[in-house]
Design a protein around this motif. Structure first.
Motif, PDB file in Angstrom:
ATOM      1  N   PHE A 175       0.837  -1.201   0.000  1.00 53.39           N
ATOM      2  CA  PHE A 175       0.000   0.000   0.000  1.00 53.39           C
ATOM      3  C   PHE A 175       0.873   1.253   0.000  1.00 53.39           C
ATOM      4  O   PHE A 175       0.627   2.202  -0.754  1.00 53.39           O
ATOM      5  CB  PHE A 175      -0.917  -0.005   1.217  1.00 53.39           C
ATOM      6  N   ALA A 176       1.906   1.272   0.838  1.00 56.92           N
ATOM      7  CA  ALA A 176       2.775   2.442   0.925  1.00 56.92           C
ATOM      8  C   ALA A 176       3.497   2.705  -0.394  1.00 56.92           C
ATOM      9  O   ALA A 176       3.571   3.850  -0.864  1.00 56.92           O
ATOM     10  CB  ALA A 176       3.783   2.263   2.057  1.00 56.92           C
ATOM     11  N   PHE A 177       4.044   1.664  -1.009  1.00 56.60           N
ATOM     12  CA  PHE A 177       4.768   1.853  -2.264  1.00 56.60           C
ATOM     13  C   PHE A 177       3.832   2.267  -3.390  1.00 56.60           C
ATOM     14  O   PHE A 177       4.199   3.086  -4.247  1.00 56.60           O
ATOM     15  CB  PHE A 177       5.532   0.578  -2.625  1.00 56.60           C
ATOM     16  N   GLU A 178       2.630   1.721  -3.414  1.00 57.44           N
ATOM     17  CA  GLU A 178       1.669   2.111  -4.446  1.00 57.44           C
ATOM     18  C   GLU A 178       1.282   3.585  -4.299  1.00 57.44           C
ATOM     19  O   GLU A 178       1.183   4.317  -5.292  1.00 57.44           O
ATOM     20  CB  GLU A 178       0.428   1.220  -4.381  1.00 57.44           C
ATOM     21  N   GLU A 179       1.083   4.025  -3.054  1.00 57.01           N
ATOM     22  CA  GLU A 179       0.766   5.431  -2.826  1.00 57.01           C
ATOM     23  C   GLU A 179       1.903   6.338  -3.268  1.00 57.01           C
ATOM     24  O   GLU A 179       1.687   7.393  -3.873  1.00 57.01           O
ATOM     25  CB  GLU A 179       0.454   5.666  -1.337  1.00 57.01           C
ATOM     26  N   ALA A 180       3.118   5.938  -2.977  1.00 55.81           N
ATOM     27  CA  ALA A 180       4.266   6.732  -3.410  1.00 55.81           C
ATOM     28  C   ALA A 180       4.368   6.751  -4.930  1.00 55.81           C
ATOM     29  O   ALA A 180       4.702   7.780  -5.531  1.00 55.81           O
ATOM     30  CB  ALA A 180       5.548   6.191  -2.791  1.00 55.81           C
ATOM     31  N   ALA A 181       4.073   5.617  -5.568  1.00 57.58           N
ATOM     32  CA  ALA A 181       4.180   5.530  -7.024  1.00 57.58           C
ATOM     33  C   ALA A 181       3.190   6.471  -7.705  1.00 57.58           C
ATOM     34  O   ALA A 181       3.555   7.195  -8.636  1.00 57.58           O
ATOM     35  CB  ALA A 181       3.955   4.093  -7.482  1.00 57.58           C
ATOM     36  N   VAL A 182       1.933   6.482  -7.252  1.00 54.92           N
ATOM     37  CA  VAL A 182       0.939   7.335  -7.909  1.00 54.92           C
ATOM     38  C   VAL A 182       1.185   8.808  -7.590  1.00 54.92           C
ATOM     39  O   VAL A 182       0.734   9.692  -8.338  1.00 54.92           O
ATOM     40  CB  VAL A 182      -0.495   6.930  -7.530  1.00 54.92           C
ATOM     41  N   ARG A 183       1.887   9.099  -6.509  1.00 58.86           N
ATOM     42  CA  ARG A 183       2.218  10.482  -6.158  1.00 58.86           C
ATOM     43  C   ARG A 183       3.529  10.945  -6.787  1.00 58.86           C
ATOM     44  O   ARG A 183       3.824  12.144  -6.784  1.00 58.86           O
ATOM     45  CB  ARG A 183       2.332  10.622  -4.637  1.00 58.86           C
ATOM     46  N   GLY A 184       4.332   9.989  -7.268  1.00 62.53           N
ATOM     47  CA  GLY A 184       5.633  10.339  -7.789  1.00 62.53           C
ATOM     48  C   GLY A 184       6.563  10.849  -6.706  1.00 62.53           C
ATOM     49  O   GLY A 184       7.339  11.788  -6.924  1.00 62.53           O
ATOM     50  N   THR A 185       6.525  10.213  -5.544  1.00 54.13           N
ATOM     51  CA  THR A 185       7.304  10.692  -4.408  1.00 54.13           C
ATOM     52  C   THR A 185       8.089   9.558  -3.773  1.00 54.13           C
ATOM     53  O   THR A 185       8.104   8.427  -4.255  1.00 54.13           O
ATOM     54  CB  THR A 185       6.382  11.368  -3.369  1.00 54.13           C
ATOM     55  N   THR A 186       8.738   9.869  -2.661  1.00 52.38           N
ATOM     56  CA  THR A 186       9.635   8.955  -1.961  1.00 52.38           C
ATOM     57  C   THR A 186       8.893   8.202  -0.857  1.00 52.38           C
ATOM     58  O   THR A 186       7.983   8.746  -0.231  1.00 52.38           O
ATOM     59  CB  THR A 186      10.798   9.751  -1.336  1.00 52.38           C
ATOM     60  N   VAL A 187       9.300   6.954  -0.622  1.00 60.32           N
ATOM     61  CA  VAL A 187       8.882   6.228   0.576  1.00 60.32           C
ATOM     62  C   VAL A 187       9.994   6.347   1.606  1.00 60.32           C
ATOM     63  O   VAL A 187      11.150   5.995   1.325  1.00 60.32           O
ATOM     64  CB  VAL A 187       8.625   4.738   0.292  1.00 60.32           C
ATOM     65  N   GLN A 188       9.676   6.863   2.766  1.00 63.86           N
ATOM     66  CA  GLN A 188      10.634   6.863   3.873  1.00 63.86           C
ATOM     67  C   GLN A 188      10.217   5.763   4.843  1.00 63.86           C
ATOM     68  O   GLN A 188       9.110   5.777   5.378  1.00 63.86           O
ATOM     69  CB  GLN A 188      10.693   8.192   4.607  1.00 63.86           C
ATOM     70  N   VAL A 189      11.093   4.810   5.057  1.00 61.91           N
ATOM     71  CA  VAL A 189      10.804   3.650   5.893  1.00 61.91           C
ATOM     72  C   VAL A 189      11.426   3.879   7.269  1.00 61.91           C
ATOM     73  O   VAL A 189      12.637   4.078   7.390  1.00 61.91           O
ATOM     74  CB  VAL A 189      11.374   2.362   5.259  1.00 61.91           C
ATOM     75  N   VAL A 190      10.582   3.849   8.297  1.00 64.06           N
ATOM     76  CA  VAL A 190      11.026   4.123   9.660  1.00 64.06           C
ATOM     77  C   VAL A 190      10.828   2.872  10.512  1.00 64.06           C
ATOM     78  O   VAL A 190       9.718   2.345  10.609  1.00 64.06           O
ATOM     79  CB  VAL A 190      10.263   5.305  10.279  1.00 64.06           C
ATOM     80  N   SER A 191      11.907   2.391  11.114  1.00 63.49           N
ATOM     81  CA  SER A 191      11.862   1.269  12.050  1.00 63.49           C
ATOM     82  C   SER A 191      12.522   1.695  13.350  1.00 63.49           C
ATOM     83  O   SER A 191      13.450   2.510  13.345  1.00 63.49           O
ATOM     84  CB  SER A 191      12.584   0.038  11.486  1.00 63.49           C
ATOM     85  N   ALA A 192      12.048   1.138  14.452  1.00 71.76           N
ATOM     86  CA  ALA A 192      12.614   1.483  15.763  1.00 71.76           C
ATOM     87  C   ALA A 192      13.270   0.255  16.372  1.00 71.76           C
ATOM     88  O   ALA A 192      12.836  -0.875  16.157  1.00 71.76           O
ATOM     89  CB  ALA A 192      11.527   2.019  16.687  1.00 71.76           C
ATOM     90  N   TYR A 193      14.331   0.489  17.121  1.00 74.24           N
ATOM     91  CA  TYR A 193      14.979  -0.596  17.841  1.00 74.24           C
ATOM     92  C   TYR A 193      15.051  -0.235  19.322  1.00 74.24           C
ATOM     93  O   TYR A 193      15.089   0.943  19.694  1.00 74.24           O
ATOM     94  CB  TYR A 193      16.374  -0.886  17.279  1.00 74.24           C
ATOM     95  N   ALA A 194      15.055  -1.263  20.152  1.00 72.96           N
ATOM     96  CA  ALA A 194      15.070  -1.043  21.597  1.00 72.96           C
ATOM     97  C   ALA A 194      16.422  -0.518  22.049  1.00 72.96           C
ATOM     98  O   ALA A 194      17.470  -0.926  21.540  1.00 72.96           O
ATOM     99  CB  ALA A 194      14.746  -2.348  22.325  1.00 72.96           C
ATOM    100  N   VAL A 195      16.376   0.374  23.006  1.00 66.90           N
ATOM    101  CA  VAL A 195      17.610   0.926  23.580  1.00 66.90           C
ATOM    102  C   VAL A 195      17.832   0.256  24.932  1.00 66.90           C
ATOM    103  O   VAL A 195      17.013   0.408  25.844  1.00 66.90           O
ATOM    104  CB  VAL A 195      17.504   2.445  23.761  1.00 66.90           C
ATOM    105  N   PRO A 196      18.914  -0.515  25.102  1.00 67.77           N
ATOM    106  CA  PRO A 196      19.157  -1.172  26.389  1.00 67.77           C
ATOM    107  C   PRO A 196      19.467  -0.142  27.470  1.00 67.77           C
ATOM    108  O   PRO A 196      20.047   0.909  27.192  1.00 67.77           O
ATOM    109  CB  PRO A 196      20.384  -2.060  26.109  1.00 67.77           C
ATOM    110  N   PRO A 197      19.065  -0.417  28.694  1.00 73.37           N
ATOM    111  CA  PRO A 197      19.361   0.525  29.775  1.00 73.37           C
ATOM    112  C   PRO A 197      20.862   0.663  29.967  1.00 73.37           C
ATOM    113  O   PRO A 197      21.609  -0.300  29.861  1.00 73.37           O
ATOM    114  CB  PRO A 197      18.686  -0.112  30.991  1.00 73.37           C
TER     115      PRO A 197
END
Length: 312
Positions: A175-197
């Motif tokens: 869905f995200a890539f299709e939306e970017a394709a029809v808009r002619g724009t970039t997909v920015q992919v954001v992932s989070a990782y846990a920060v150990p204490p």
């Protein structure tokens, strides 16, 4: 081009006008029809039931629907319109009526609050219920006050995808890539990782966008960050091949994924997240914690995308 329509859920409020305008643009971008849906208020539904039970021919066949006239005035102002646009009045509860009509739709677009909603609420009960149960992607367009808080940036217009590399369903990425394709724009992919204490104070920093070629082993990035970016790269490979003209930016960030997505929403055209954890049952009515938080606090439109098994 898709045969499935874009549905705009309206109720005559300013919030639903924003949703209607957003849905009109989506239908034009995807080259598909626009269905404007309005769930009749209780008094109109009672009138229809009374007339049907009494078979009183002297009564008008239909209760006047002022929202229908409102929609006609909004869509007749000279703005570009999709080739196929129609209006449908629905009966029943708002979440159930929209859930039923949304089956088979490309997406369902609605405002974050409906008519009569308390000004202090960031998300109305109907919007939350529809986003939690609809069989199609649901785009929630925030009210004007939240959208006004968005800070314009040079990178405005991109599609932001919240990705858990091991768990986010393929439907969400597509869905995200299709939306970017029809808009002619970039997909920015954001992932989070846990920060150990750690005893040392960790000062937060803005996330960095790193291209795949920047993931060489000799780099000096945080190990968890680099591992997350490698996992992203592997997961995104099929989408890059399917959408070779869509630029991709990758970002791995420490800590809370919802907070990072909310921050990114300030300059994004759309934020895309999965509805809930894939290990939840298909009949679960609960929306995931990340999707819930982003819906409540994002400064721009948010797409909540279900998995295929949700539709079974």
């Amino acid at each position: 081009m898709s045969n499935a329509p874009v549905i705009a859920a309206v109720d005559g409020s300013e919030h639903s006008l924003r949703a209607l305008q957003w849905a009109r643009g989506a239908a034009l971008r995807h080259g598909t029809g626009l269905l404007v849906a309005h769930v009749l208020p209780d008094h109109a539904q009672l009138y229809a039931g009374r007339r049907a039970s009494l078979h009183d021919a002297s009564e008008p066949e239909e209760y006047p629907d002022p929202v229908h006239d409102w929609v006609r005035s909004m869509t007749g102002g000279g703005a570009a319109l999709p080739d196929g646009i129609r209006y449908e009045s629905l009966e029943g509860s708002v979440p159930e009526a929209l859930r039923v009509i949304g089956t088979g739709a490309l997406m369902l677009v609605m405002g974050s609050r409906g008519r009569g909603g308390f000004a202090s609420l960031l998300l109305g009960s109907s919007s939350r219920a529809v986003a939690s149960t609809a069989a199609c992607p649901v785009v929630v367009v925030p009210h004007a006050e939240r959208h006004a808080a968005a800070a314009p940036e040079e990178s405005a217009g991109r599609v932001v995808l919240g990705l858990h590399a091991a768990e986010t369903p393929d439907d969400v990425l597509s869905f995200a890539f299709e939306e970017a394709a029809v808009r002619g724009t970039t997909v920015q992919v954001v992932s989070a990782y846990a920060v150990p204490p750690a005893p040392a104070l960790v000062i937060d920093r803005p996330f960095e966008v790193i291209p795949p070629e920047g993931l060489a082993d000799e780099g000096d990035g945080v190990p968890a960050e680099r591992e997350m970016l490698r996992s992203q790269t592997q997961r995104l490979a099929p989408l890059r091949a399917r959408y070779p003209d869509v630029p991709v930016e990758q970002a791995a960030v420490p800590g809370d994924p919802a907070g990072r997505l909310v921050d990114a929403s300030r300059s994004a055209a759309l934020v895309v997240v999965g509805r809930h954890h894939p290990r939840r049952t298909a009949l679960s009515l609960q929306i995931g914690s990340v999707a819930h938080a982003v819906l409540h606090h994002a400064h721009g439109p948010v797409a909540i995308v279900p998995t295929l098994k949700d539709n079974a």
